[in-house]
Design a protein around this motif. Sequence first.
Motif, short mmCIF file in Angstrom:
data_model
loop_
_atom_site.label_atom_id
_atom_site.label_comp_id
_atom_site.label_asym_id
_atom_site.label_seq_id
_atom_site.Cartn_x
_atom_site.Cartn_y
_atom_site.Cartn_z
N ASP A 39 -0.11 -7.75 -6.33
CA ASP A 39 -1.76 -7.34 -5.71
C ASP A 39 -1.99 -9.02 -5.45
N SER A 40 -2.42 -9.26 -4.29
CA SER A 40 -3.06 -10.62 -4.08
C SER A 40 -4.53 -10.32 -3.06
N LYS A 78 -7.74 -8.87 -2.99
CA LYS A 78 -8.35 -7.31 -2.49
C LYS A 78 -6.70 -6.69 -1.98
N LEU A 79 -5.27 -6.97 -1.66
CA LEU A 79 -4.28 -6.68 -1.19
C LEU A 79 -3.23 -6.27 -1.85
N ARG A 80 -2.22 -5.47 -1.17
CA ARG A 80 -0.96 -4.87 -2.29
C ARG A 80 -0.12 -5.75 -0.88
N ARG A 82 3.28 -5.33 -0.58
CA ARG A 82 4.90 -4.09 -1.55
C ARG A 82 6.15 -5.08 -0.55
N ARG A 125 -4.71 -2.37 1.52
CA ARG A 125 -5.53 -2.08 0.90
C ARG A 125 -6.02 -1.12 1.54
N ASN A 180 -9.03 1.20 -1.29
CA ASN A 180 -9.45 0.91 -2.47
C ASN A 180 -9.58 2.94 -2.92
#
Length: 388
Positions: free
Chosen positions: A221-222, A224-226, A228, A331, A333
């Motif tokens: 997780d960086s 607000k972004l993930r 992979r 992203r 939420n």
Amino acid sequence: MHGFIRAIVSCYATAAIFVLMAAYLIRGKYFGGELDPRVMLAFAALLILQSASVLALRLRRLKQPGDLPIPPVALEHSFTFPGQHAEAAKILADAGFTALNAVSTIYPGCYGKRVRFTLCIELIACGGLLLALICGTLNFAFGIRGYLMAAPGPNWVEMAGNLQKVQQGFLVDNSVLTGKMKINDLKNADRGKVAQISFEMANGTGMIPDSHILRRGEFIDSGKLRLRFIGDTYMVFSYVTMNGLDFQSEPVYLHPKGKKRGYGATLKLNHPGAAGELVYDPESADFTVMVYENGKLGFEQKFRQGEVAKQGGYAVQVTGLGHFGRIDVMRHNYRTQIFAGLIILASALVVRLFCRPLQVWLWSEDGRTILYTKNRRVGKFLSGFCKD
């Protein structure tokens, strides 16, 4: 008017909207139709409005449970109690029923059991559905989904300009894509071993980059972004001719062959009847190419990048090779809230399935005591008193 409102807020209306939404999704996914996000948002908006209306109605009935209109079929299916109004009310009270409105011998009085409890369960179910729908809509509105194809090297990759967006919501704030990354190392997936990537990530100007090492399937997780890491791939540019006729070979991505050695893909040849296969072994840097014409093998050789391999009129050459790692960027939420809402909804529906409200209407008419209930079990119970 009351009948129309009851139809709008009924469970059948909710089920109908769900069926229409499911039919639209199935048509688009399996029968070649187009999926328009605006249509899905319209379905979600309908469900939100309908669920909010049901929630408001159930709250009103919880506050005033006696505000339940007597069913129109009550006069046709009611039965006479051979006794006084007070005697029938005492029998209901002994059976655990309580008065839900003002007791009257003239106007229909409603007696109920588990009515308030089931109304609370329905409120919980509607609340869970609303939570899932609203959070799901916000998830789509603010969501970003895309991927980066990056190769090892000294240069920094700007995320905003290089992200291949797969899905972007209509309320997306692109300021979350101001980060950049540099790929330091990319290890091959070889003989069942998963690929591994090493990179640095910086989320803003002047910020100290963070170093990360990910194996295929792992994520970080960086902000607000993930991010992979999906795996590595080789991009190959090739040239295939037959007696000077160009087969117009297209660039292809090579993927790991699992437990077998090397990376492979099917060649894309724009010539009638022509097909092929390309395998690359990173350890030896050898390419193995097979070309078929009308199902017959016409070319099969092993060679290296830049070499021109010839056989039976065929000439094959690999002109370019690049090693890339694919990083999926997401992203989304409110995912936890969506699952929580669905769990709340499912749990409440299960409880509601086994806990049904019991209601009896009681009034006097022409000196007779009249009873009506929708519940057959309660009806048989009261009929037994009538026979006695």
